[in-house]
Write a protein that holds these residues in place. Structure first.
Motif, PDB file in Angstrom:
ATOM      1  N   ALA A 119      57.537  58.975  10.595  1.00 46.08           N
ATOM      2  CA  ALA A 119      57.835  59.832   9.444  1.00 46.08           C
ATOM      3  C   ALA A 119      56.930  59.484   8.259  1.00 46.08           C
ATOM      4  N   GLN A 120      56.598  58.218   8.114  1.00 49.28           N
ATOM      5  CA  GLN A 120      55.761  57.780   6.999  1.00 49.28           C
ATOM      6  C   GLN A 120      54.269  58.006   7.236  1.00 49.28           C
ATOM      7  N   PHE A 121      53.811  57.812   8.486  1.00 48.50           N
ATOM      8  CA  PHE A 121      52.374  57.781   8.759  1.00 48.50           C
ATOM      9  C   PHE A 121      51.917  58.760   9.837  1.00 48.50           C
ATOM     10  N   GLY A 122      52.836  59.439  10.498  1.00 44.06           N
ATOM     11  CA  GLY A 122      52.484  60.325  11.602  1.00 44.06           C
ATOM     12  C   GLY A 122      51.726  61.562  11.164  1.00 44.06           C
ATOM     13  N   SER A 123      51.308  62.360  12.131  1.00 46.88           N
ATOM     14  CA  SER A 123      50.459  63.519  11.847  1.00 46.88           C
ATOM     15  C   SER A 123      51.126  64.552  10.943  1.00 46.88           C
ATOM     16  N   ASP A 124      52.467  64.596  10.918  1.00 47.23           N
ATOM     17  CA  ASP A 124      53.173  65.557  10.062  1.00 47.23           C
ATOM     18  C   ASP A 124      53.620  64.948   8.735  1.00 47.23           C
ATOM     19  N   SER A 125      53.225  63.730   8.449  1.00 46.65           N
ATOM     20  CA  SER A 125      53.745  63.023   7.272  1.00 46.65           C
ATOM     21  C   SER A 125      53.079  63.419   5.965  1.00 46.65           C
ATOM     22  N   GLY A 126      51.856  63.919   6.036  1.00 46.55           N
ATOM     23  CA  GLY A 126      51.122  64.230   4.817  1.00 46.55           C
ATOM     24  C   GLY A 126      50.554  62.997   4.131  1.00 46.55           C
ATOM     25  N   SER A 127      50.680  61.834   4.752  1.00 41.67           N
ATOM     26  CA  SER A 127      50.153  60.607   4.140  1.00 41.67           C
ATOM     27  C   SER A 127      48.637  60.539   4.313  1.00 41.67           C
ATOM     28  N   ALA A 128      48.036  59.620   3.610  1.00 44.64           N
ATOM     29  CA  ALA A 128      46.584  59.414   3.711  1.00 44.64           C
ATOM     30  C   ALA A 128      46.189  58.943   5.105  1.00 44.64           C
ATOM     31  N   PHE A 129      47.163  58.506   5.897  1.00 49.89           N
ATOM     32  CA  PHE A 129      46.883  57.969   7.229  1.00 49.89           C
ATOM     33  C   PHE A 129      47.279  58.932   8.340  1.00 49.89           C
ATOM     34  N   ALA A 130      47.643  60.145   8.000  1.00 50.94           N
ATOM     35  CA  ALA A 130      48.172  61.103   8.963  1.00 50.94           C
ATOM     36  C   ALA A 130      47.179  61.477  10.064  1.00 50.94           C
ATOM     37  N   ASN A 131      45.910  61.359   9.829  1.00 51.94           N
ATOM     38  CA  ASN A 131      44.920  61.737  10.837  1.00 51.94           C
ATOM     39  C   ASN A 131      44.511  60.588  11.750  1.00 51.94           C
ATOM     40  N   ARG A 132      45.103  59.433  11.569  1.00 55.42           N
ATOM     41  CA  ARG A 132      44.747  58.268  12.387  1.00 55.42           C
ATOM     42  C   ARG A 132      45.603  58.191  13.647  1.00 55.42           C
ATOM     43  N   LYS A 133      45.009  57.627  14.668  1.00 52.69           N
ATOM     44  CA  LYS A 133      45.781  57.286  15.853  1.00 52.69           C
ATOM     45  C   LYS A 133      46.723  56.151  15.461  1.00 52.69           C
ATOM     46  N   ILE A 134      47.940  56.152  15.991  1.00 54.73           N
ATOM     47  CA  ILE A 134      48.915  55.094  15.739  1.00 54.73           C
ATOM     48  C   ILE A 134      49.119  54.310  17.023  1.00 54.73           C
ATOM     49  N   VAL A 135      49.063  52.992  16.902  1.00 56.94           N
ATOM     50  CA  VAL A 135      49.344  52.113  18.029  1.00 56.94           C
ATOM     51  C   VAL A 135      50.486  51.193  17.632  1.00 56.94           C
ATOM     52  N   PHE A 136      51.608  51.308  18.358  1.00 60.13           N
ATOM     53  CA  PHE A 136      52.723  50.390  18.164  1.00 60.13           C
ATOM     54  C   PHE A 136      52.473  49.153  19.005  1.00 60.13           C
ATOM     55  N   LEU A 137      52.638  47.987  18.389  1.00 60.76           N
ATOM     56  CA  LEU A 137      52.394  46.717  19.065  1.00 60.76           C
ATOM     57  C   LEU A 137      53.669  45.885  19.069  1.00 60.76           C
ATOM     58  N   SER A 138      54.011  45.335  20.222  1.00 68.66           N
ATOM     59  CA  SER A 138      55.203  44.502  20.325  1.00 68.66           C
ATOM     60  C   SER A 138      55.128  43.649  21.577  1.00 68.66           C
ATOM     61  N   ASN A 139      56.025  42.682  21.649  1.00 77.89           N
ATOM     62  CA  ASN A 139      56.148  41.895  22.862  1.00 77.89           C
ATOM     63  C   ASN A 139      57.281  42.404  23.749  1.00 77.89           C
ATOM     64  N   VAL A 140      58.047  43.388  23.295  1.00 81.74           N
ATOM     65  CA  VAL A 140      59.175  43.875  24.082  1.00 81.74           C
ATOM     66  C   VAL A 140      58.764  45.067  24.943  1.00 81.74           C
ATOM     67  N   GLN A 141      59.015  44.938  26.234  1.00 82.84           N
ATOM     68  CA  GLN A 141      58.574  45.932  27.211  1.00 82.84           C
ATOM     69  C   GLN A 141      59.211  47.304  27.014  1.00 82.84           C
ATOM     70  N   TYR A 142      60.478  47.346  26.584  1.00 85.22           N
ATOM     71  CA  TYR A 142      61.188  48.622  26.579  1.00 85.22           C
ATOM     72  C   TYR A 142      60.671  49.610  25.546  1.00 85.22           C
ATOM     73  N   ILE A 143      59.779  49.204  24.639  1.00 89.02           N
ATOM     74  CA  ILE A 143      59.229  50.217  23.724  1.00 89.02           C
ATOM     75  C   ILE A 143      58.307  51.184  24.470  1.00 89.02           C
ATOM     76  N   GLN A 144      57.943  50.828  25.699  1.00 84.39           N
ATOM     77  CA  GLN A 144      57.141  51.751  26.507  1.00 84.39           C
ATOM     78  C   GLN A 144      57.914  53.027  26.815  1.00 84.39           C
ATOM     79  N   ASN A 145      59.237  52.970  26.730  1.00 85.19           N
ATOM     80  CA  ASN A 145      60.077  54.136  27.000  1.00 85.19           C
ATOM     81  C   ASN A 145      60.257  55.029  25.776  1.00 85.19           C
ATOM     82  N   TYR A 146      59.729  54.618  24.645  1.00 78.55           N
ATOM     83  CA  TYR A 146      59.838  55.407  23.421  1.00 78.55           C
ATOM     84  C   TYR A 146      59.101  56.729  23.610  1.00 78.55           C
ATOM     85  N   PRO A 147      59.727  57.859  23.255  1.00 82.43           N
ATOM     86  CA  PRO A 147      59.048  59.154  23.413  1.00 82.43           C
ATOM     87  C   PRO A 147      57.891  59.279  22.422  1.00 82.43           C
ATOM     88  N   LYS A 148      56.689  59.161  22.935  1.00 79.27           N
ATOM     89  CA  LYS A 148      55.498  59.116  22.092  1.00 79.27           C
ATOM     90  C   LYS A 148      54.906  60.510  21.881  1.00 79.27           C
TER      91      LYS A 148
END
Length: 186
Positions: A119-148
């Motif tokens: 909501a803050q940085f995604g393509s629909d956010s209107g932020s200065a970073f809206a045109n960037r690719k976003i990479v979520f980084l974590s050590n927990v495997q289950y974030i792979q199930n997040y609807p990207k």
């Protein structure tokens, strides 16, 4: 990009990790792209309590030297620091977020933090970073199930290799503890 989960012996001459079964895992250095927004996500949950509390957090970083002045915003105790990763690339924190709730699970709090980041940085956010690719980084495997959505990736990294992993976990734990302390004071 490589995954590393166990480390028993590091052969410095061949840049390989060897574990008990003589299977080698190659280490690939993490390279941070200046056109990508990296969001470290983590969570915490106090399973020992009857009324379980959970916390989630993120630290959003860029590795773009041209945007260095943005680091002057005070987001948290982490914010005014420019950090170097294990590969000596300089990072600027552009945002932090914490959330906590009762009767929840750690992964739900991490997903809530990820939703907030989009909501803050995604393509629909209107932020200065809206045109960037976003990479979520974590050590927990289950974030792979997040609807990207499009232009969003998830990468699983070893906890001990990146200080951001511990920092985001600490933020989530602090949010969870604050929630519990606030309830006790009521």
């Amino acid at each position: 990009f490589g995954f590393l989960f166990f480390q028993h012996h590091h052969d410095k001459n061949s840049n390989k990790l060897k574990h008990d079964l003589d299977i080698y895992v190659y280490i690939h250095p993490m390279k941070f792209d200046s056109k990508t927004l990296y969001i470290w996500v983590g969570g915490s949950c106090d399973y020992a309590h009857k009324e379980r509390a959970g916390g989630g957090a993120y630290i959003a970083e860029i590795y773009d030297e041209s945007l260095r002045p943005l680091s002057n915003d005070a987001h948290s105790s982490l914010s005014n620091k420019s950090r170097s990763s294990s590969r000596e690339q300089s990072a600027t924190i552009i945002g932090t977020y914490t959330t906590a709730d009762f009767n929840t699970k750690e992964f739900q709090m991490i997903y809530r933090a990820m939703d907030h980041a989009l909501a803050q940085f995604g393509s629909d956010s209107g932020s200065a970073f809206a045109n960037r690719k976003i990479v979520f980084l974590s050590n927990v495997q289950y974030i792979q199930n997040y609807p990207k959505p499009e232009n969003v990736e998830v990468r699983i990294l070893p906890y001990h290799k990146f200080p951001q992993q511990k920092q985001v976990h600490d933020l989530a734990s602090e949010a969870m503890q604050k929630l519990r302390n606030d309830k006790v004071q009521q």
